[in-house]
Design a protein around this motif. Structure first.
Motif, PDB file in Angstrom:
ATOM      1  N   MET A   1       0.851  -1.192   0.000  1.00 60.27           N
ATOM      2  CA  MET A   1       0.000   0.000   0.000  1.00 60.27           C
ATOM      3  C   MET A   1       0.884   1.238   0.000  1.00 60.27           C
ATOM      4  O   MET A   1       2.009   1.215   0.503  1.00 60.27           O
ATOM      5  CB  MET A   1      -0.956   0.010   1.196  1.00 60.27           C
ATOM      6  N   PHE A   2       0.365   2.302  -0.603  1.00 62.60           N
ATOM      7  CA  PHE A   2       1.168   3.501  -0.869  1.00 62.60           C
ATOM      8  C   PHE A   2       0.361   4.754  -0.556  1.00 62.60           C
ATOM      9  O   PHE A   2      -0.857   4.784  -0.751  1.00 62.60           O
ATOM     10  CB  PHE A   2       1.546   3.567  -2.355  1.00 62.60           C
ATOM     11  N   TRP A   3       1.074   5.805  -0.182  1.00 62.58           N
ATOM     12  CA  TRP A   3       0.508   7.150  -0.147  1.00 62.58           C
ATOM     13  C   TRP A   3       1.350   8.061  -1.017  1.00 62.58           C
ATOM     14  O   TRP A   3       2.576   8.130  -0.875  1.00 62.58           O
ATOM     15  CB  TRP A   3       0.479   7.709   1.276  1.00 62.58           C
TER      16      TRP A   3
ATOM     17  N   TYR B   1       4.823  -2.730   2.690  1.00 61.40           N
ATOM     18  CA  TYR B   1       4.701  -3.995   1.977  1.00 61.40           C
ATOM     19  C   TYR B   1       4.230  -5.125   2.895  1.00 61.40           C
ATOM     20  O   TYR B   1       4.233  -6.294   2.496  1.00 61.40           O
ATOM     21  CB  TYR B   1       5.987  -4.352   1.235  1.00 61.40           C
ATOM     22  N   ASP B   2       3.868  -4.788   4.108  1.00 63.83           N
ATOM     23  CA  ASP B   2       3.318  -5.796   5.010  1.00 63.83           C
ATOM     24  C   ASP B   2       2.730  -5.065   6.216  1.00 63.83           C
ATOM     25  O   ASP B   2       3.055  -3.896   6.483  1.00 63.83           O
ATOM     26  CB  ASP B   2       4.410  -6.760   5.458  1.00 63.83           C
ATOM     27  N   VAL B   3       1.909  -5.792   6.947  1.00 64.10           N
ATOM     28  CA  VAL B   3       1.332  -5.221   8.165  1.00 64.10           C
ATOM     29  C   VAL B   3       2.459  -4.802   9.107  1.00 64.10           C
ATOM     30  O   VAL B   3       3.451  -5.507   9.248  1.00 64.10           O
ATOM     31  CB  VAL B   3       0.404  -6.249   8.841  1.00 64.10           C
ATOM     32  N   LYS B   4       2.284  -3.632   9.695  1.00 64.06           N
ATOM     33  CA  LYS B   4       3.233  -3.053  10.654  1.00 64.06           C
ATOM     34  C   LYS B   4       4.592  -2.707  10.025  1.00 64.06           C
ATOM     35  O   LYS B   4       5.512  -2.314  10.743  1.00 64.06           O
ATOM     36  CB  LYS B   4       3.431  -3.966  11.867  1.00 64.06           C
ATOM     37  N   MET B   5       4.712  -2.840   8.717  1.00 64.12           N
ATOM     38  CA  MET B   5       5.947  -2.443   8.039  1.00 64.12           C
ATOM     39  C   MET B   5       5.691  -1.130   7.314  1.00 64.12           C
ATOM     40  O   MET B   5       4.595  -0.907   6.784  1.00 64.12           O
ATOM     41  CB  MET B   5       6.379  -3.502   7.028  1.00 64.12           C
ATOM     42  N   LYS B   6       6.700  -0.281   7.282  1.00 64.31           N
ATOM     43  CA  LYS B   6       6.577   0.972   6.543  1.00 64.31           C
ATOM     44  C   LYS B   6       7.956   1.374   6.037  1.00 64.31           C
ATOM     45  O   LYS B   6       8.982   1.085   6.666  1.00 64.31           O
ATOM     46  CB  LYS B   6       5.979   2.070   7.416  1.00 64.31           C
ATOM     47  N   GLU B   7       7.941   2.042   4.910  1.00 59.58           N
ATOM     48  CA  GLU B   7       9.184   2.531   4.311  1.00 59.58           C
ATOM     49  C   GLU B   7       8.967   3.972   3.865  1.00 59.58           C
ATOM     50  O   GLU B   7       7.895   4.306   3.332  1.00 59.58           O
ATOM     51  CB  GLU B   7       9.559   1.701   3.076  1.00 59.58           C
ATOM     52  N   LYS B   8       9.962   4.781   4.043  1.00 65.60           N
ATOM     53  CA  LYS B   8       9.885   6.165   3.574  1.00 65.60           C
ATOM     54  C   LYS B   8       9.970   6.209   2.058  1.00 65.60           C
ATOM     55  O   LYS B   8      10.737   5.468   1.446  1.00 65.60           O
ATOM     56  CB  LYS B   8      11.026   6.989   4.175  1.00 65.60           C
ATOM     57  N   GLY B   9       9.170   7.105   1.511  1.00 63.99           N
ATOM     58  CA  GLY B   9       9.259   7.367   0.084  1.00 63.99           C
ATOM     59  C   GLY B   9      10.188   8.549  -0.170  1.00 63.99           C
ATOM     60  O   GLY B   9      11.172   8.737   0.540  1.00 63.99           O
ATOM     61  N   ASP B  10       9.823   9.342  -1.142  1.00 60.68           N
ATOM     62  CA  ASP B  10      10.690  10.452  -1.547  1.00 60.68           C
ATOM     63  C   ASP B  10      10.498  11.711  -0.710  1.00 60.68           C
ATOM     64  O   ASP B  10      11.405  12.531  -0.591  1.00 60.68           O
ATOM     65  CB  ASP B  10      10.437  10.776  -3.027  1.00 60.68           C
ATOM     66  N   ILE B  11       9.313  11.867  -0.126  1.00 65.20           N
ATOM     67  CA  ILE B  11       9.015  13.103   0.622  1.00 65.20           C
ATOM     68  C   ILE B  11       8.304  12.790   1.942  1.00 65.20           C
ATOM     69  O   ILE B  11       7.188  13.220   2.180  1.00 65.20           O
ATOM     70  CB  ILE B  11       8.168  14.084  -0.215  1.00 65.20           C
TER      71      ILE B  11
ATOM     72  N   LYS C   1      -3.603  -3.219  10.141  1.00 64.27           N
ATOM     73  CA  LYS C   1      -4.270  -4.334   9.465  1.00 64.27           C
ATOM     74  C   LYS C   1      -3.904  -4.290   7.984  1.00 64.27           C
ATOM     75  O   LYS C   1      -3.607  -3.230   7.439  1.00 64.27           O
ATOM     76  CB  LYS C   1      -5.781  -4.230   9.630  1.00 64.27           C
ATOM     77  N   LYS C   2      -3.957  -5.434   7.355  1.00 60.67           N
ATOM     78  CA  LYS C   2      -3.519  -5.530   5.962  1.00 60.67           C
ATOM     79  C   LYS C   2      -4.318  -4.606   5.048  1.00 60.67           C
ATOM     80  O   LYS C   2      -3.789  -4.041   4.104  1.00 60.67           O
ATOM     81  CB  LYS C   2      -3.651  -6.982   5.488  1.00 60.67           C
ATOM     82  N   GLU C   3      -5.618  -4.469   5.328  1.00 57.92           N
ATOM     83  CA  GLU C   3      -6.462  -3.730   4.407  1.00 57.92           C
ATOM     84  C   GLU C   3      -6.457  -2.223   4.636  1.00 57.92           C
ATOM     85  O   GLU C   3      -7.022  -1.488   3.841  1.00 57.92           O
ATOM     86  CB  GLU C   3      -7.906  -4.249   4.510  1.00 57.92           C
ATOM     87  N   ARG C   4      -5.818  -1.753   5.692  1.00 61.52           N
ATOM     88  CA  ARG C   4      -5.946  -0.338   6.057  1.00 61.52           C
ATOM     89  C   ARG C   4      -4.573   0.319   6.195  1.00 61.52           C
ATOM     90  O   ARG C   4      -3.686  -0.208   6.869  1.00 61.52           O
ATOM     91  CB  ARG C   4      -6.704  -0.224   7.380  1.00 61.52           C
ATOM     92  N   PHE C   5      -4.446   1.482   5.554  1.00 61.36           N
ATOM     93  CA  PHE C   5      -3.182   2.219   5.604  1.00 61.36           C
ATOM     94  C   PHE C   5      -3.529   3.683   5.841  1.00 61.36           C
ATOM     95  O   PHE C   5      -4.242   4.300   5.041  1.00 61.36           O
ATOM     96  CB  PHE C   5      -2.440   2.043   4.266  1.00 61.36           C
ATOM     97  N   SER C   6      -3.054   4.219   6.942  1.00 55.13           N
ATOM     98  CA  SER C   6      -3.409   5.582   7.333  1.00 55.13           C
ATOM     99  C   SER C   6      -2.225   6.522   7.174  1.00 55.13           C
ATOM    100  O   SER C   6      -1.083   6.152   7.491  1.00 55.13           O
ATOM    101  CB  SER C   6      -3.875   5.605   8.792  1.00 55.13           C
ATOM    102  N   LEU C   7      -2.507   7.698   6.706  1.00 49.98           N
ATOM    103  CA  LEU C   7      -1.491   8.759   6.597  1.00 49.98           C
ATOM    104  C   LEU C   7      -1.812   9.809   7.651  1.00 49.98           C
ATOM    105  O   LEU C   7      -2.963  10.227   7.778  1.00 49.98           O
ATOM    106  CB  LEU C   7      -1.514   9.384   5.200  1.00 49.98           C
ATOM    107  N   ILE C   8      -0.789  10.212   8.390  1.00 49.43           N
ATOM    108  CA  ILE C   8      -0.973  11.174   9.472  1.00 49.43           C
ATOM    109  C   ILE C   8      -0.102  12.394   9.221  1.00 49.43           C
ATOM    110  O   ILE C   8       1.111  12.262   8.972  1.00 49.43           O
ATOM    111  CB  ILE C   8      -0.599  10.521  10.824  1.00 49.43           C
TER     112      ILE C   8
END
Lengths: 111, 114
Positions: free
Chosen positions: A32-34, A50-60, A70-77
């Motif tokens: 999932m992406f923002w 790319y997985d639950v509880k995993m996150k990677e920084k993008g360009d900005i 949860k796998k189906e939900r990705f929140s941006l804060i």
């Protein structure tokens, strides 16, 4: 049919507010992406997961954080919204190399 | 230099014309090549994708990739006013930990006129 749903189409927030943008996908996708999209700058990647509880920084990533409990939900804060975060925010999900599917976008205005 | 370069247009063509939209890229690790269509105030919609070099046809649309020259094309035959939109190319690098993230061009705005 593939579905990525963003919680709001339009949002107006005040400078300094904490803002949550929610995204849900119903395709059991692992990735999932923002992104944010601004005229002349195209789509720029903020964070991805790319997985639950995993996150990677993008360009900005500065000024943003994400949550994927949860796998189906990705929140941006947006921890403390600023006027330069006024933009169109797009959530997407994908499975492997088959392309990403986007939500309809949230147009955020920070005043 | 941007990883993906795309002429922003606008490109204006008459109905029925053949349209050619193009991108160049710099990362030789890109393996999949996507084309998205985005109508005003909407999210991008996946139009088609190809893997590695070659052509792929879907109705009026043909995607072409030349990895040797790092050049991506989308051809639209018999263009219609409903094709008026912004077209974004998005190559993809897969790999462990990469999350399969897309890199987007800025998009080419197309207008098909009656």
């Amino acid at each position: 049919d593939v579905k990525v749903t963003q919680s709001s189409r339009y949002l107006v927030k005040r400078t300094g507010e904490k803002v949550f943008l929610e995204c849900v996908q119903d395709m059991d996708h692992e990735n999932m992406f923002w992104y944010r999209q601004d005229p002349g700058l195209g789509l720029r990647l903020i964070y991805f997961s790319y997985d639950v509880k995993m996150k990677e920084k993008g360009d900005i990533p500065e000024g943003y954080s994400v949550s994927r409990e949860k796998k189906e939900r990705f929140s941006l804060i947006l921890e403390s919204a600023s006027t330069n975060q006024t933009s169109m925010y797009l959530c997407a999900s994908s499975l492997g190399g088959q392309g990403a599917f986007f939500g309809q976008g949230t147009r955020l205005t920070v005043v | 230099q941007k990883e993906v370069e795309q002429d922003p247009g606008p490109l204006s063509v008459p109905e029925g014309a053949i349209v050619s939209l193009n991108c160049t890229y710099s990362n030789s690790a890109f393996q999949y090549f996507m084309w998205y269509r985005q109508y005003s105030r909407k999210g991008p919609e996946l139009l088609m994708y190809t893997y590695s070099s070659g052509n792929k046809e879907d109705g009026r649309f043909t995607a072409q990739v030349d990895k040797s020259s790092k050049y991506i094309s989308l051809f639209i035959r018999d263009s219609q006013p409903s094709d008026s939109a912004t077209y974004l190319c998005a190559p993809l690098e897969t790999g462990a930990g990469g999350g399969n993230k897309l890199t987007f061009g800025t998009g080419t705005q197309l207008k098909v006129e009656l």
